[in-house]
Design a protein around this motif. Structure first.
Motif, mmCIF file in Angstrom:
data_model
loop_
_atom_site.group_PDB
_atom_site.id
_atom_site.type_symbol
_atom_site.label_atom_id
_atom_site.label_comp_id
_atom_site.label_asym_id
_atom_site.label_seq_id
_atom_site.Cartn_x
_atom_site.Cartn_y
_atom_site.Cartn_z
ATOM 1 N N THR A 265 6.583 11.949 -7.770
ATOM 2 C CA THR A 265 7.384 10.661 -7.989
ATOM 3 C C THR A 265 6.423 9.499 -7.343
ATOM 4 O O THR A 265 6.404 8.106 -7.824
ATOM 5 C CB THR A 265 8.576 10.607 -7.237
ATOM 6 O OG1 THR A 265 9.323 11.520 -8.031
ATOM 7 C CG2 THR A 265 9.532 9.200 -7.508
ATOM 8 N N LEU A 266 5.989 9.727 -6.094
ATOM 9 C CA LEU A 266 4.935 8.752 -5.541
ATOM 10 C C LEU A 266 3.773 8.375 -6.374
ATOM 11 O O LEU A 266 3.720 7.216 -6.451
ATOM 12 C CB LEU A 266 4.375 9.616 -4.188
ATOM 13 C CG LEU A 266 5.243 9.042 -2.852
ATOM 14 C CD1 LEU A 266 4.495 9.920 -1.752
ATOM 15 C CD2 LEU A 266 5.119 7.745 -2.506
ATOM 16 N N LYS A 267 3.193 9.426 -6.802
ATOM 17 C CA LYS A 267 1.920 9.073 -7.998
ATOM 18 C C LYS A 267 2.507 8.387 -9.052
ATOM 19 O O LYS A 267 1.526 7.427 -9.364
ATOM 20 C CB LYS A 267 1.432 10.477 -8.324
ATOM 21 C CG LYS A 267 0.686 11.388 -7.181
ATOM 22 C CD LYS A 267 0.404 12.946 -7.640
ATOM 23 C CE LYS A 267 -0.137 13.415 -6.518
ATOM 24 N NZ LYS A 267 -0.837 15.014 -6.986
ATOM 25 N N LYS A 268 3.413 8.754 -9.731
ATOM 26 C CA LYS A 268 3.986 7.927 -10.740
ATOM 27 C C LYS A 268 4.320 6.542 -10.398
ATOM 28 O O LYS A 268 3.848 5.610 -11.298
ATOM 29 C CB LYS A 268 5.012 8.605 -11.305
ATOM 30 C CG LYS A 268 5.813 7.864 -12.426
ATOM 31 C CD LYS A 268 7.017 8.790 -13.360
ATOM 32 C CE LYS A 268 7.543 8.110 -14.668
ATOM 33 N NZ LYS A 268 8.660 8.887 -14.874
ATOM 34 N N HIS B 151 5.336 3.026 12.032
ATOM 35 C CA HIS B 151 5.071 2.526 13.219
ATOM 36 C C HIS B 151 3.667 2.364 13.494
ATOM 37 O O HIS B 151 3.046 1.315 14.332
ATOM 38 C CB HIS B 151 5.160 3.955 14.051
ATOM 39 C CG HIS B 151 4.731 3.709 15.627
ATOM 40 N ND1 HIS B 151 5.467 2.998 16.586
ATOM 41 C CD2 HIS B 151 3.672 4.500 16.422
ATOM 42 C CE1 HIS B 151 4.643 3.282 17.430
ATOM 43 N NE2 HIS B 151 3.572 4.002 17.558
ATOM 44 N N LEU B 152 2.648 2.938 12.742
ATOM 45 C CA LEU B 152 1.363 2.381 12.705
ATOM 46 C C LEU B 152 0.979 1.115 11.781
ATOM 47 O O LEU B 152 -0.180 0.553 11.822
ATOM 48 C CB LEU B 152 0.303 3.416 11.908
ATOM 49 C CG LEU B 152 0.622 4.729 12.912
ATOM 50 C CD1 LEU B 152 -0.177 6.076 12.081
ATOM 51 C CD2 LEU B 152 -0.242 4.525 14.253
ATOM 52 N N GLY B 153 2.032 0.444 11.273
ATOM 53 C CA GLY B 153 1.969 -0.892 10.850
ATOM 54 C C GLY B 153 1.938 -0.870 9.093
ATOM 55 O O GLY B 153 1.492 -1.825 8.662
ATOM 56 N N PHE B 154 2.265 0.312 8.346
ATOM 57 C CA PHE B 154 2.156 0.494 7.044
ATOM 58 C C PHE B 154 3.879 0.470 6.583
ATOM 59 O O PHE B 154 4.239 1.520 5.997
ATOM 60 C CB PHE B 154 1.584 1.642 6.624
ATOM 61 C CG PHE B 154 0.157 1.655 7.000
ATOM 62 C CD1 PHE B 154 -0.753 1.008 6.508
ATOM 63 C CD2 PHE B 154 -0.380 2.341 8.402
ATOM 64 C CE1 PHE B 154 -2.090 0.729 6.935
ATOM 65 C CE2 PHE B 154 -1.639 2.186 8.459
ATOM 66 C CZ PHE B 154 -2.722 1.523 7.806
ATOM 67 N N LYS B 155 4.624 -0.641 6.647
ATOM 68 C CA LYS B 155 5.934 -0.557 6.190
ATOM 69 C C LYS B 155 5.806 -0.487 4.788
ATOM 70 O O LYS B 155 6.888 0.301 4.245
ATOM 71 C CB LYS B 155 6.369 -1.909 6.660
ATOM 72 C CG LYS B 155 7.859 -2.361 6.180
ATOM 73 C CD LYS B 155 9.071 -1.357 6.847
ATOM 74 C CE LYS B 155 10.244 -1.729 6.742
ATOM 75 N NZ LYS B 155 10.813 -2.000 5.307
ATOM 76 N N GLU B 156 4.914 -1.037 3.780
ATOM 77 C CA GLU B 156 5.068 -0.761 2.611
ATOM 78 C C GLU B 156 4.975 0.955 2.177
ATOM 79 O O GLU B 156 5.772 1.123 1.019
ATOM 80 C CB GLU B 156 3.769 -1.381 2.006
ATOM 81 C CG GLU B 156 2.540 -1.089 2.036
ATOM 82 C CD GLU B 156 1.981 -1.263 3.388
ATOM 83 O OE1 GLU B 156 0.708 -0.794 3.575
ATOM 84 O OE2 GLU B 156 2.599 -1.991 4.239
ATOM 85 N N ALA B 157 4.246 1.522 2.778
ATOM 86 C CA ALA B 157 4.070 2.841 2.813
ATOM 87 C C ALA B 157 5.634 3.778 2.995
ATOM 88 O O ALA B 157 5.855 4.631 2.599
ATOM 89 C CB ALA B 157 3.234 3.476 3.402
ATOM 90 N N TYR B 158 6.109 3.323 3.962
ATOM 91 C CA TYR B 158 7.680 3.686 4.366
ATOM 92 C C TYR B 158 8.413 3.739 3.522
ATOM 93 O O TYR B 158 9.309 4.404 2.763
ATOM 94 C CB TYR B 158 7.991 2.893 5.878
ATOM 95 C CG TYR B 158 9.285 3.314 5.910
ATOM 96 C CD1 TYR B 158 9.650 4.155 7.021
ATOM 97 C CD2 TYR B 158 10.468 2.818 5.536
ATOM 98 C CE1 TYR B 158 11.067 4.793 7.253
ATOM 99 C CE2 TYR B 158 11.742 2.988 5.996
ATOM 100 C CZ TYR B 158 12.009 4.172 6.687
ATOM 101 O OH TYR B 158 13.474 4.503 7.051
ATOM 102 N N ASP B 159 8.591 2.368 2.708
ATOM 103 C CA ASP B 159 9.386 2.089 1.753
ATOM 104 C C ASP B 159 9.172 2.620 0.540
ATOM 105 O O ASP B 159 10.200 3.356 -0.324
ATOM 106 C CB ASP B 159 9.325 0.434 1.538
ATOM 107 C CG ASP B 159 9.824 -0.421 2.546
ATOM 108 O OD1 ASP B 159 10.712 0.167 3.443
ATOM 109 O OD2 ASP B 159 9.573 -1.597 2.654
ATOM 110 N N LEU B 160 8.069 3.017 0.121
ATOM 111 C CA LEU B 160 7.339 3.774 -0.823
ATOM 112 C C LEU B 160 7.969 5.039 -0.790
ATOM 113 O O LEU B 160 8.404 5.827 -2.093
ATOM 114 C CB LEU B 160 6.087 3.716 -1.212
ATOM 115 C CG LEU B 160 5.389 4.333 -2.402
ATOM 116 C CD1 LEU B 160 6.139 3.649 -3.692
ATOM 117 C CD2 LEU B 160 3.931 3.989 -2.544
ATOM 118 N N ILE B 161 7.711 5.819 0.269
ATOM 119 C CA ILE B 161 8.260 7.264 0.401
ATOM 120 C C ILE B 161 9.731 7.243 0.227
ATOM 121 O O ILE B 161 9.966 8.183 -0.276
ATOM 122 C CB ILE B 161 7.793 7.723 1.755
ATOM 123 C CG1 ILE B 161 5.971 7.833 1.606
ATOM 124 C CG2 ILE B 161 8.354 8.978 2.084
ATOM 125 C CD1 ILE B 161 5.584 8.107 3.100
#
Length: 360
Positions: free
Chosen positions: A352-355, A308-318
């Motif tokens: 997993t996120l960190k890896k 919602h705040l504009g970070f679609k790549e973060a959504y996909d990564l999570i």
């Protein structure tokens, strides 16, 4: 560096437990991204607060929240306080005051999980329920007369305005167009509710006429509930009134693995006010304090906030990290058939996120 203010309301029951894991994921994303930072402030507004103070939040609670960029909510509800008080004095005032008229609920079967529906897979279960969130059946209009007498009566009014109905249906079609979805299904019950739902149907037909490339289905809600079970693959976007959307989205959660994984967003699309993101599983007082609550719904809600705040790549990564952990199958909470704790599953997703990002 982009700075965002975040109001955190962990709430009751398992809320604080799953919130802790979600905030840990948010910290990992901050480290990964490098260009965003969240300044979080936690508020202890919950049923314990009500027992002490006689209300679910301070009198100026909404004024306190209005300047935040987003709200992250855990859960509300306790045996100590009647549900209609905890909901009507905390969640619903926030939704209405901040015009969070869109309740967004993804119905998606994550890789690594199986649906309880026989022969239905990941391609069959990937749609979204868009629920009107501020009026309809959940308006505080009505009352009770002659309580305790033989002729006692109760009245609850459903309120559908053209403004409110049109904007949620418009949002559903805009969402479908933007996300290249082929159809919009609207829930109705106009065969029985001959005023409000015929009004709803008329506006669906008006708005849908602006989108000739998107197919429209108008189903009675009882038939629609059956189709969720028998043929969920037919849906892309489902739009519904407040009550119908509430029920349908919970059914949607059940067919993709349970309410423990279901996120939601209470969205003010214009971003004039903060939007609020929360899991749909409730406070689960029966397992509170045992450390076994599933944190996926709260973590996924963080992902929705970032999108919602504009970070679609973060959504996909999570979401990708959640699925990798589920596919691996080592860490699963009891509701998913495992014996992992809330902390263990949360840590597995964080690691997993960190890896994935190469962070040691």
């Amino acid at each position: 560096m982009q700075y965002y203010s975040l109001a955190v309301i962990p709430g009751d029951g398992v809320g604080p437990e799953v919130m802790k894991e979600a905030l840990n994921i948010l910290h990992v994303i901050e480290e990964l991204h490098g260009g965003m930072k969240f300044d979080s402030q936690t508020f202890d507004w919950n049923c314990d607060y009500y027992v002490k103070h006689g209300n679910m939040m301070p009198a100026n609670g909404l004024e306190i929240l209005q300047d935040f960029d987003a709200i992250l909510f855990g859960a509300v509800g306790s045996p100590l306080v009647p549900d209609h008080i905890s909901v009507w004095e905390l969640i619903l005032p926030i939704r209405r005051r901040f015009e969070q008229y869109v309740n967004m609920r993804p119905i998606k079967l994550l890789h690594g999980l199986e649906s309880p529906l026989r022969n239905k897979g990941h391609d069959d279960l990937d749609f979204v329920v868009i629920r009107e969130n501020t009026e309809g059946e959940y308006t505080n209009m009505g009352g009770r007369l002659y309580q305790g007498l033989p002729y006692e009566m109760a009245l609850q009014n459903n309120v559908f305005t053209r403004f409110g109905t049109e904007r949620i249906i418009q949002y559903a079609y805009d969402y479908a167009e933007h996300h290249r979805r082929k159809n919009v299904t609207a829930a109705t019950k106009s065969n029985a509710m001959n005023f409000t739902m015929t009004f709803w149907d008329e506006i669906v037909k008006e708005v849908s006429g602006k989108y000739p490339d998107i197919h429209t289905n108008l189903y009675h809600v009882d038939a629609l509930a059956a189709y969720f079970v028998t043929s969920p693959e037919r849906f892309d976007v489902v739009v519904a009134s407040n009550l119908f959307g509430d029920i349908l989205s919970d059914l949607g959660g059940a067919i993709v693995g349970g309410l423990g994984i279901g996120p939601s967003g209470n969205i003010n699309p214009e971003k004039k006010y903060p939007s609020m993101f929360e899991p749909v599983h409730g406070s689960a007082p029966d397992i509170a304090g045992k450390g076994i609550a599933n944190p996926i719904a709260q973590i996924w809600s963080v992902a929705m906030m970032l999108d919602h705040l504009g970070f679609k790549e973060a959504y996909d990564l999570i979401l990708d990290s959640i699925e990798k952990v589920l596919i691996d199958g080592v860490f699963r909470t009891p509701d998913l058939g495992g014996d992992a704790s809330t902390r263990e599953l949360g840590n597995a997703i964080a690691n997993t996120l960190k890896k994935t990002a190469g962070i040691k």
